[in-house]
Enzyme design. Structure first.
Site, PDB file in Angstrom:
ATOM      1  N   HIS A   1     -12.677 -15.181 -18.348  1.00 41.76           N
ATOM      2  CA  HIS A   1     -11.566 -16.031 -17.896  1.00 41.76           C
ATOM      3  C   HIS A   1     -12.150 -17.422 -17.597  1.00 41.76           C
ATOM      4  O   HIS A   1     -13.311 -17.529 -17.198  1.00 41.76           O
ATOM      5  CB  HIS A   1     -11.009 -15.404 -16.614  1.00 41.76           C
ATOM      6  CG  HIS A   1      -9.796 -16.052 -16.056  1.00 41.76           C
ATOM      7  ND1 HIS A   1      -9.854 -17.191 -15.300  1.00 41.76           N
ATOM      8  CD2 HIS A   1      -8.491 -15.713 -16.120  1.00 41.76           C
ATOM      9  CE1 HIS A   1      -8.634 -17.530 -14.917  1.00 41.76           C
ATOM     10  NE2 HIS A   1      -7.779 -16.644 -15.410  1.00 41.76           N
TER      11      HIS A   1
ATOM     12  N   ASP B   1     -17.019 -10.258 -11.897  1.00 41.86           N
ATOM     13  CA  ASP B   1     -15.657 -10.739 -11.674  1.00 41.86           C
ATOM     14  C   ASP B   1     -14.748  -9.507 -11.723  1.00 41.86           C
ATOM     15  O   ASP B   1     -14.452  -8.975 -12.786  1.00 41.86           O
ATOM     16  CB  ASP B   1     -15.299 -11.750 -12.776  1.00 41.86           C
ATOM     17  CG  ASP B   1     -13.833 -12.163 -12.718  1.00 41.86           C
ATOM     18  OD1 ASP B   1     -13.075 -11.591 -11.925  1.00 41.86           O
ATOM     19  OD2 ASP B   1     -13.454 -13.055 -13.510  1.00 41.86           O
TER      20      ASP B   1
ATOM     21  N   GLN C   1      -9.626  -8.157 -12.294  1.00 45.42           N
ATOM     22  CA  GLN C   1      -8.699  -7.227 -12.954  1.00 45.42           C
ATOM     23  C   GLN C   1      -9.000  -5.762 -12.646  1.00 45.42           C
ATOM     24  O   GLN C   1      -8.223  -4.893 -13.036  1.00 45.42           O
ATOM     25  CB  GLN C   1      -8.721  -7.442 -14.481  1.00 45.42           C
ATOM     26  CG  GLN C   1      -8.171  -8.789 -14.939  1.00 45.42           C
ATOM     27  CD  GLN C   1      -6.660  -8.927 -14.717  1.00 45.42           C
ATOM     28  OE1 GLN C   1      -5.935  -7.943 -14.596  1.00 45.42           O
ATOM     29  NE2 GLN C   1      -6.181 -10.160 -14.652  1.00 45.42           N
TER      30      GLN C   1
ATOM     31  N   LYS D   1      -3.900  -9.601  -6.654  1.00 45.78           N
ATOM     32  CA  LYS D   1      -3.837  -8.676  -7.794  1.00 45.78           C
ATOM     33  C   LYS D   1      -3.929  -7.219  -7.341  1.00 45.78           C
ATOM     34  O   LYS D   1      -3.927  -6.314  -8.159  1.00 45.78           O
ATOM     35  CB  LYS D   1      -4.936  -9.003  -8.797  1.00 45.78           C
ATOM     36  CG  LYS D   1      -4.735 -10.355  -9.511  1.00 45.78           C
ATOM     37  CD  LYS D   1      -5.712 -10.507 -10.648  1.00 45.78           C
ATOM     38  CE  LYS D   1      -5.984 -11.928 -11.053  1.00 45.78           C
ATOM     39  NZ  LYS D   1      -4.940 -12.517 -11.864  1.00 45.78           N
TER      40      LYS D   1
ATOM     41  N   CYS E   1      -5.885 -18.120 -20.045  1.00 52.83           N
ATOM     42  CA  CYS E   1      -7.129 -18.735 -19.546  1.00 52.83           C
ATOM     43  C   CYS E   1      -8.347 -18.173 -20.273  1.00 52.83           C
ATOM     44  O   CYS E   1      -9.381 -17.886 -19.650  1.00 52.83           O
ATOM     45  CB  CYS E   1      -7.283 -18.572 -18.030  1.00 52.83           C
ATOM     46  SG  CYS E   1      -5.979 -19.375 -17.106  1.00 52.83           S
TER      47      CYS E   1
END
Ligand code: C6P
Length: 411
Positions: free
Chosen positions: A122, A202, A205, A228, A368
């Site tokens: 991203h 990261d 998600q 999220k 993104c």
């Protein structure tokens, strides 16, 4: 009432009509919806406990401080961190990565060093590393994303040549927000550690979609956003190993993070205060703790199974639509509960706009991920991303809507 109906009843926002149709919210990759328990935690805080933290000796301030620090402990427990001091509250994934890219990279990178990342990052986990590499005279290198039969997987074989002792940091996404690829985070950390590189995952998600255990993953940093995982916007986490955080120079300075200040200078507290200058986002941190409770009451294994099942059902049903191109891992390969697709003659923005008429919330665009899109020969895709409150019936609404849109554009 079925379990799923009971779960859906916890989310006030889901029970509404959009354009005269029942809302079908399939944009969970962008942000998840909030259960009543999280909304109530916010309201309760503002109605009963609102006060500044770490500063006051009055009852409200002590209550607010206890709740704020309680949330830190809860979140440490949620990701199995060894110590609550390893949890730094930030505004979200983007800010967490920028802190590491500025503070850690500034102190540790020199010309000739390498930051290694992947081609599926991203922009929030790509641009900060470009900036850090430029500032230090270091080089940014990418682990390739495979095409053809293995579309969407990382080229792990390339690590043999890419992972040299010059690599000081390996930063990678746990789950790709566009491809749905689930990267083997433990293996990547293990390989990086073998050459002495620091690792950053990261987890934007994956948090709230699968169990996360920072100790068994063996990472140095892990970052995520509260919004999220059923939490509020404006709150996120930078997890770092205590030994790293206590040495890391603060990215911001100000009140609350200092031990002694003179007219000539100041010195810093240890983590976490060291990295949280100023009045923190108390209410949203507390509500994020409530989101952890809510998610764990459902169970992250169960959530992952439900997400993956819906992803597989969607893959199967969408594959039957003529002309569709689905990107990312094939059915049967490790894949998160999201599906990105494109039609040769209809732009993703048109699909999202037309699907909105059917009550559907989808995302269309480059997500993104501009360099990845370019590599795949696309400018945009449409993405349906699922969470534990979505149903198979909603996938039926998606498929019917896409067939209607395709017919319309075929003229
Ligand atoms: N992806 C999506 O629709 P923030 O904006 O800081 O909460 O999260 C940034 C981010 C970082 N990494 C990954 C893998 C992400 O998916 C995101 C956010 C959203 O896919 C908004 S672009």
């Amino acid at each position: 009432m079925s379990d799923l109906a009971r779960t859906r009843a916890d989310f006030p926002i889901l029970h509404q009509q959009v354009n005269g149709k029942p809302l079908v919210y399939l944009d969970n990759g962008a942000t998840s919806q909030k259960p009543r328990a999280v909304i109530d935690a916010l309201v309760r805080y503002y109605e009963r406990n609102n006060s500044n933290v770490h500063r006051g000796l009055h009852a409200l301030s002590m209550r607010a401080t206890d709740a704020y620090e309680g949330a830190r402990t809860r979140i440490a427990n949620f990701i199995h961190a060894a110590d609550p001091a390893e949890i730094i509250f930030t505004r979200g994934t983007t800010e967490s990565i920028n802190i590491v890219a500025r503070s850690w990279a500034h102190a540790h990178l020199k010309p000739g060093d390498v930051i290694l990342t992947t081609e599926m990052e991203h922009h929030s986990s790509l641009v900060p590393w470009q900036q850090a590499a430029k500032a230090a005279g270091a080089t940014l290198k990418y682990i390739p994303v495979l095409g053809a039969d293995a579309e969407g997987g990382l080229d792990y074989a390339a690590l043999d040549t890419l992972l040299t002792p010059a690599v000081k940091l390996l930063a990678f996404t746990h789950i790709s927000n566009t491809l749905g690829t689930i990267n083997d985070a433990a293996e990547l950390c293990r390989r990086a550690r073998a050459v002495g590189a620091v690792t950053l995952i990261d987890a934007a998600q994956s948090i709230g979609h699968a169990p996360i255990d920072v100790q068994s993953l063996g990472c140095d940093f892990l970052v995520f956003s509260g919004h999220k995982m059923c939490g509020p916007t404006g709150i996120g986490v930078l997890y770092g190993r205590r030994a790293l955080l206590d040495k890391l120079a603060p990215d911001e300075t100000g009140g609350g993070m200092v031990v002694t200040v003179t007219y000539e200078g100041a010195n810093w507290k240890p983590s976490p205060e060291r990295h949280e200058a100023g009045t923190p986002n108390v209410a949203d941190a507390i509500a994020l703790g409530a989101a952890c409770d809510y998610i764990d009451a459902i169970g992250r294994e169960a959530i992952a199974a439900h997400d993956h099942h819906l992803g597989a059902v969607a893959m199967e049903q969408l594959s039957a639509i003529p002309g569709i191109r689905i990107i990312g891992p094939r059915l049967g390969q490790p894949r998160a509960g999201l599906v990105s697709f494109a039609f040769p003659d209809v732009h993703a923005h048109d699909i999202v706009t037309f699907a909105d008429e059917d009550g559907l919330a989808l995302r269309g665009g480059h997500h993104c991920n501009q360099p990845l899109m370019r590599k795949l020969g696309l400018t945009s895709t449409t993405r349906a991303s699922f969470y534990f409150y979505n149903t198979e019936q909603e996938i039926g609404v998606l498929v019917a809507s896409l067939r209607r849109i395709q017919k319309f554009f075929a003229g």
